[in-house]
Each structure stands twice: as structure tokens, then as C-alpha cells.
Write a protein that holds these residues in place. Structure first.
Motif, PDB file in Angstrom:
ATOM      1  N   GLU A  56       0.834  -1.204   0.000  1.00  0.00           N
ATOM      2  CA  GLU A  56       0.000   0.000   0.000  1.00  0.00           C
ATOM      3  C   GLU A  56       0.865   1.248   0.000  1.00  0.00           C
ATOM      4  O   GLU A  56       0.600   2.220  -0.719  1.00  0.00           O
ATOM      5  CB  GLU A  56      -0.933   0.002   1.204  1.00  0.00           C
ATOM      6  CG  GLU A  56      -1.836   1.230   1.282  1.00  0.00           C
ATOM      7  CD  GLU A  56      -2.668   1.267   2.548  1.00  0.00           C
ATOM      8  OE1 GLU A  56      -3.139   2.367   2.904  1.00  0.00           O
ATOM      9  OE2 GLU A  56      -2.851   0.199   3.188  1.00  0.00           O
ATOM     10  N   ARG A  59       2.475   1.994  -3.241  1.00  0.00           N
ATOM     11  CA  ARG A  59       1.511   2.668  -4.128  1.00  0.00           C
ATOM     12  C   ARG A  59       1.461   4.167  -3.814  1.00  0.00           C
ATOM     13  O   ARG A  59       1.308   4.993  -4.714  1.00  0.00           O
ATOM     14  CB  ARG A  59       0.143   2.027  -3.952  1.00  0.00           C
ATOM     15  CG  ARG A  59      -0.902   2.454  -4.974  1.00  0.00           C
ATOM     16  CD  ARG A  59      -2.184   1.670  -4.760  1.00  0.00           C
ATOM     17  NE  ARG A  59      -3.173   1.896  -5.794  1.00  0.00           N
ATOM     18  CZ  ARG A  59      -4.336   1.257  -5.868  1.00  0.00           C
ATOM     19  NH1 ARG A  59      -4.645   0.347  -4.942  1.00  0.00           N
ATOM     20  NH2 ARG A  59      -5.189   1.506  -6.846  1.00  0.00           N
ATOM     21  N   GLN A  62       4.401   5.669  -5.360  1.00  0.00           N
ATOM     22  CA  GLN A  62       4.098   5.806  -6.790  1.00  0.00           C
ATOM     23  C   GLN A  62       3.311   7.085  -7.035  1.00  0.00           C
ATOM     24  O   GLN A  62       3.611   7.846  -7.963  1.00  0.00           O
ATOM     25  CB  GLN A  62       3.300   4.601  -7.271  1.00  0.00           C
ATOM     26  CG  GLN A  62       2.811   4.701  -8.713  1.00  0.00           C
ATOM     27  CD  GLN A  62       1.797   3.615  -9.056  1.00  0.00           C
ATOM     28  OE1 GLN A  62       1.795   2.536  -8.465  1.00  0.00           O
ATOM     29  NE2 GLN A  62       0.905   3.898 -10.000  1.00  0.00           N
ATOM     30  N   HIS A 101      -1.942  -4.067  -4.100  1.00  0.00           N
ATOM     31  CA  HIS A 101      -1.655  -2.741  -4.661  1.00  0.00           C
ATOM     32  C   HIS A 101      -0.660  -2.777  -5.819  1.00  0.00           C
ATOM     33  O   HIS A 101      -0.248  -1.733  -6.317  1.00  0.00           O
ATOM     34  CB  HIS A 101      -1.142  -1.818  -3.558  1.00  0.00           C
ATOM     35  CG  HIS A 101      -2.127  -1.614  -2.455  1.00  0.00           C
ATOM     36  ND1 HIS A 101      -3.105  -0.643  -2.495  1.00  0.00           N
ATOM     37  CD2 HIS A 101      -2.314  -2.270  -1.284  1.00  0.00           C
ATOM     38  CE1 HIS A 101      -3.833  -0.706  -1.395  1.00  0.00           C
ATOM     39  NE2 HIS A 101      -3.382  -1.685  -0.652  1.00  0.00           N
ATOM     40  N   GLN A 408      -4.694  -2.692  -7.705  1.00  0.00           N
ATOM     41  CA  GLN A 408      -3.989  -2.030  -8.800  1.00  0.00           C
ATOM     42  C   GLN A 408      -3.300  -3.072  -9.689  1.00  0.00           C
ATOM     43  O   GLN A 408      -2.138  -3.407  -9.487  1.00  0.00           O
ATOM     44  CB  GLN A 408      -2.937  -1.030  -8.299  1.00  0.00           C
ATOM     45  CG  GLN A 408      -2.267  -0.315  -9.463  1.00  0.00           C
ATOM     46  CD  GLN A 408      -1.238   0.717  -9.065  1.00  0.00           C
ATOM     47  OE1 GLN A 408      -1.076   1.723  -9.758  1.00  0.00           O
ATOM     48  NE2 GLN A 408      -0.529   0.508  -7.977  1.00  0.00           N
ATOM     49  N   ARG A 419       0.536   0.612 -14.844  1.00  0.00           N
ATOM     50  CA  ARG A 419      -0.202   0.371 -13.606  1.00  0.00           C
ATOM     51  C   ARG A 419      -1.508   1.159 -13.653  1.00  0.00           C
ATOM     52  O   ARG A 419      -1.590   2.227 -14.257  1.00  0.00           O
ATOM     53  CB  ARG A 419       0.626   0.790 -12.394  1.00  0.00           C
ATOM     54  CG  ARG A 419       1.913  -0.011 -12.230  1.00  0.00           C
ATOM     55  CD  ARG A 419       2.627   0.376 -10.934  1.00  0.00           C
ATOM     56  NE  ARG A 419       3.939  -0.225 -10.837  1.00  0.00           N
ATOM     57  CZ  ARG A 419       4.187  -1.437 -10.367  1.00  0.00           C
ATOM     58  NH1 ARG A 419       3.180  -2.198  -9.951  1.00  0.00           N
ATOM     59  NH2 ARG A 419       5.422  -1.912 -10.291  1.00  0.00           N
ATOM     60  N   ASP A 421      -3.237   3.099 -11.648  1.00  0.00           N
ATOM     61  CA  ASP A 421      -3.316   4.491 -11.209  1.00  0.00           C
ATOM     62  C   ASP A 421      -2.703   5.450 -12.225  1.00  0.00           C
ATOM     63  O   ASP A 421      -3.097   6.616 -12.303  1.00  0.00           O
ATOM     64  CB  ASP A 421      -2.621   4.672  -9.854  1.00  0.00           C
ATOM     65  CG  ASP A 421      -3.365   3.958  -8.731  1.00  0.00           C
ATOM     66  OD1 ASP A 421      -4.462   3.428  -8.992  1.00  0.00           O
ATOM     67  OD2 ASP A 421      -2.839   3.921  -7.596  1.00  0.00           O
TER      68      ASP A 421
END
Length: 527
Positions: A56, A59, A62, A101, A408, A419, A421
Motif C-alpha cells: 500500500e 503505491r 508511486q 496494490h 492495482q 499500472r 493508477d
């Protein structure tokens, strides 16, 4: 004393340039919000502290723009093993290299390397300014306008006026003191020795974390990097030499390179602040909560704070969202942090056995529990619980999707494999199992968000399976990828928009200018 000119009025002042503070600055910058970060050290703190994170938080990194850089300096860990006093394996809890994630469920890293990655990104962002070598001396007093932050450097004392202040200044937080917050003691306090070593010795390890469940000498061991290792030992009656402490893992006869990077003593505590904000001044990270390290969630909790708060703050500062949106930060994060802390305390007592007469009984119960079918699989799941119900989490069922994170997966869009997102952006979005109905499309337009069928994202089926398992035809994702609400299977629309839409769309008047606020303060001081 110097009062800086109008340019000293900044949207956000962040106190503390550790991972939480800098990540908050980067997340705000990616939403176009300027910030000044004040830090007493001139450079990255050189000694290792945090060493583990979860998928998490990867992410979140990211989202802050440093996901690939972090992946390059981290290494996946296989999971956790519980060992008895003779170092025999009692249980093994595996962690996946591809979590919910999209990253390894556990990654090991060196904190100074992470901080350099974050600061390099900060230096590339024109919306961020880092002022190192300064001492913050006061926050407030509070008015209806901007908050005054006073700091001292080599040239004297200065003021900054901020629309919001983020206190990322650690366990001894001046910001926490400034808002009058107090610690709530969650009844765990132990003294441990932490040893970081660099060596090319043949160290006995399994590329995961070992927890020695021995009440006489509980210990934690993990490989952090190619030649980096960490041991943690609960303090005994005497201070034993490092080579004696690590003998079960490194042969005592080894006479090659063995550098003790750090040996220090920590008091592991479990605490949470009784309040997390005063007006527009907020606490994040260790300023708001202290977590024992047994499940590796200390830094993770701080970065979750940053992700939860920054999108809300940006929406209030830039889009005129309702001020009450900011109240949901403490309402969501405080119960979540408390549950994680209690889990860490419970795991600590279970794994170390405690120091009382019931220690042997607990160890026997732990060994028996580890043999329960399915327990190892359950323990390998995400450690982050769902957010509790509230204005931005419309829970319809105990185990529903609301309050949890959207997975994700990798998706294919515009001929590229990315990815999720990176494709759907960083704002609100509605993911639908089928083509959205006209009414849902109209609602999405009214909210200013997209409604995207998951079939069009061309993933591996993860998203469709996730919606099906959650009995949802559509899910409204917040910018932090938490599910706000769903359209139940067979339904047509979201049915409770009146409870949360006003928080996102009601406009309000601007704060007074910093000069007006300063005159107000001066008038108050002379009365």
C-alpha cells in the motif's frame, strides 16, 4: 526579528523533512499546491531507522512520483517466521511478491536511501522549497486566517504565513504541543537494542523476517540489503557484545569484514495523540502516533496520513471544497492507526512471550494457533484494515468494498502496459462492471469525474472479479484509491450522495490576507 514580505505567505508549511513530510510535499506538488518544508538538519539523517514497508505504501510512493526509484533501492521479503528459543520454526507466514496494490507485500529498504530519493524528487519540483538548518520555534497563535510559523536560522528569526501547517516533526513534536494535544498511552513500553550491520559473511537467513519467540531473549532479525542486516533484541540485565548477540546467525569463528553501522537503544512505545489537528494545523506520522515495530507499520502509518490528508487539503485550498472535508482526516486516520498499533502490541506480546508468569502459556497457545488450517494464509494478507464508516466511507455491509482500497493491476491502454493508477489519474473516478447507465453517466458528469468500464482497461480480470466479489456494479474511488461508495449489484445509481457531495463541492470565502491576519494578531497582543 524579521517579518518577511508578502512572498512569505505560502499555501502550506510542512515542519519536518523526513519521509512523511517530504512525501506530503510531493503529493501536494502533484496537485499544484506549493509548500515550504522546514527541517533542522541540513542533510539526510545518515543512520538507518525504518527498514520495512508494505505494498500500500509503495503505491503511495508511486503517487508521489518515486515508485520506480523506490523499487530500485528495495528488495522483496518472503514474509515472517516465528522461531522458538532454539530457533526452530514454529510458523511461517508468506508474503506475495505481487500484492493487492501491485507491489510486493513486504519490501526492505535503507531509510537514508529512501530519503535521498524523496529529496531528489523534491529538488525537481518547482512547487516545493526545502529550508534546511532551521529551527521552528512557534506555531500559531490561531486566528480565522493563515497560521503563523516562526523559525530561526543563521540570519535571525522569521515568520511564514500558511493556509495550513503539517506537523511531521516526530515523537517530540513542537506542533503537537502547539495545538495542545496529549499522548494517550496504549500500554506497551519496552527497551530494545537495535543493531545494524554491514558484512559479507554467510549470514543464516531466509530473505524474510525472523521473530524469536523467547521471553528470555526475544529478538527480530531481517536482511535489509545486499550486505545489510538488522537485529533487534529486548534488553537484558547486561549489555552483551554484538558478536555474542548475533552468534545464532553469524558464525563466531568468522573473522572477515563485519561493520557495526549502528548499535543503539530504543524504547518501543504504543501511543496515539488525543487530537490530530487544531484549526488548519495537522499532525502526521510520529507526531500523531507511535507504533511498536513488530509488524513493520510505523513509517507506513505516517505515509498513509500524508496520502489521506493531502488530497483533501488540495481540494479545499484549490477548489473551494467544504472545510468539513478536513475534519475527516482525523476521523478516518485515528481509528485506523489505533487498530494498527493494537495489532502491533498484540503481535509483540504473542511473539516475545512477555515477561510475566503467563509467558509459557502464551507461547504454547501461539504454537497451537499456528497449526490452525488457513491461519498462515490469513496472516499473509494486508495488515491495513478498512476505514470505518463516515462521510467519505458509505459502508453498507460489514465486509463490503467501501473503506477498502481498489486493487492495482497492470492494464493496457493506448498500446502501453501501465499500472492502473497511471491510467485513471489521481482524482475521483467511477469504475463500472458494465457500460454505465445514462443516470450514472449524468451523475459522474455532475461530480466532474469519469465513469470507466473495467472491460475497457484490459487488465487480467482482477477489477471485474473485485467488483463481483464485492457485489457491486460500480465503485466510486477517492483520489487515495479508497472506495467511497458502490452501486450494489442490480442497482442503478449511488443512493446516498447528499451525505458526501456537499463536502466536495460547497465553496467558501477565502482566508484573510497574511497582512490582515498579522494586524489582527498585533491588535490582540496589545489589548
Amino acid at each position: 526579528m524579521t517579518v518577511e514580505p508578502n512572498s512569505a505567505h505560502v499555501p502550506v508549511v510542512i515542519i519536518g523533512a523526513g519521509p512523511v513530510g517530504v512525501t506530503a510535499a510531493l503529493l501536494l506538488a502533484r496537485r499544484g499546491v506549493r509548500s515550504v518544508v522546514l527541517e533542522r538538519h541540513r542533510d539526510v539523517y545518515p543512520l538507518p531507522r525504518a527498514v520495512a514497508t508494505d505494498d500500500e505504501v509503495c503505491r503511495i510512493l508511486q503517487a508521489a512520483g518515486v515508485g520506480e526509484e523506490f523499487a530500485a533501492i528495495s528488495r522483496p521479503a518472503k514474509g515472517l517466521r516465528l522461531l522458538d528459543a532454539r530457533h526452530r520454526v514454529m510458523a511461517e507466514f508468506r508474503r506475495s511478491v505481487h500484492g493487492h496494490h501491485g507491489y510486493p507485500q513486504t519490501s526492505m529498504f535503507d531509510q537514508p536511501e529512501l530519503e535521498r530519493v524523496l529529496r531528489d524528487a523534491l529538488g525537481r519540483s518547482p512547487e516545493c522549497e526545502l529550508r534546511g538548518g532551521v529551527e521552528v520555534t512557534a506555531v500559531g497563535p490561531y486566528t480565522s486566517g493563515p497560521v503563523r510559523v516562526t523559525y530561526r536560522d543563521d540570519n535571525g528569526e522569521h515568520h511564514l504565513w500558511a493556509e495550513a501547517v503539517l506537523g511531521c516533526d516526530g515523537a517530540n513534536s513542537l506542533t503537537r504541543e502547539a495545538i495542545g494535544a496529549m499522548w494517550e498511552n496504549l500500554r506497551f513500553e519496552e527497551r530494545w537494542t537495535v543493531v545494524d550491520v554491514r558484512t559479507n559473511a554467510d549470514v543464516r537467513c531466509w530473505e524474510g523476517v525472523d521473530q524469536v519467540c523467547d521471553p528470555d531473549r526475544p529478538a527480530t532479525f531481517m536482511r535489509v540489503g545486499e550486505d545489510r542486516y538488522r537485529w533487534e533484541f529486548r534488553l537484558g540485565e547486561r549489555d552483551e557484545p554484538v558478536r555474542e548477540l548475533v552468534a545464532p546467525w553469524v558464525s563466531p569463528s568468522y573473522d572477515g569484514d563485519f561493520e557495526v553501522v549502528r548499535k543503539t537503544q530504543y524504547t518501543f512505545r504504543a501511543r496515539v495523540a488525543d487530537r490530530w489537528h487544531g484549526g488548519r494545523v495537522f499532525l502526521l506520522g510520529d507526531a500523531a502516533h507511535l507504533t511498536p515495530p513488530f509488524i513493520g507499520q510505523g513509517l507506513c502509518s505516517g505515509l498513509r496520513d500524508a496520502y489521506n490528508l493531502t488530497w483533501k487539503l488540495a481540494r479545499v485550498l484549490q477548489q473551494g471544497a467544504e472545510e468539513g472535508l478536513l475534519d475527516t482526516y482525523e476521523r478516518e486516520r485515528k481509528p485506523h492507526a489505533r487498530r494498527v498499533i493494537r495489532l502491533a502490541v498484540a503481535m509483540g506480546w504473542a511473539m516475545t512471550g512477555g515477561q510475566d508468569g503467563a509467558a509459557a502459556l502464551r507461547r504454547n497457545l501461539l504454537a497451537a494457533a499456528c497449526r490452525i488450517p488457513g491461519l498462515a494464509e490469513a496472516a499473509g494478507r494486508d495488515l491495513s484494515p478498512a476505514l470505518t464508516a463516515g462521510p467519505l466511507v458509505r459502508r453498507r455491509a460489514r465486509r463490503g468494498l467501501a473503506g477498502t482500497h481498489c486493487p492495482q493491476p497492470w492494464v493496457n491502454a493506448d498500446g502501453r502496459r501501465s499500472r492502473l493508477d497511471e491510467v485513471i489519474g489521481d482524482s475521483f473516478i467511477i469504475l463500472t462492471a458494465t457500460d454505465p447507465s445514462p443516470s450514472l453517466t449524468a451523475l459522474a458528469h455532475g461530480l466532474g469525474v469519469r465513469a470507466v468500464p473495467v472491460t475497457g482497461l484490459r487488465d487480467d480480470g482482477t477489477l471485474a472479479a473485485w467488483l463481483h466479489a464485492g457485489r457491486a456494479d460500480a465503485a466510486l474511488l477517492r483520489p487515495d484509491r479508497v472506495v467511497l461508495d458502490i452501486v450494489p449489484a442490480g442497482g442503478r445509481d449511488f443512493t446516498d450522495t447528499a451525505t458526501w457531495a456537499p463536502l466536495l463541492h460547497t465553496t467558501r470565502g477565502p482566508h484573510p490576507s497574511p497582512r490582515t491576519a498579522e494586524k489582527s494578531l498585533l491588535r490582540s497582543a496589545t489589548r
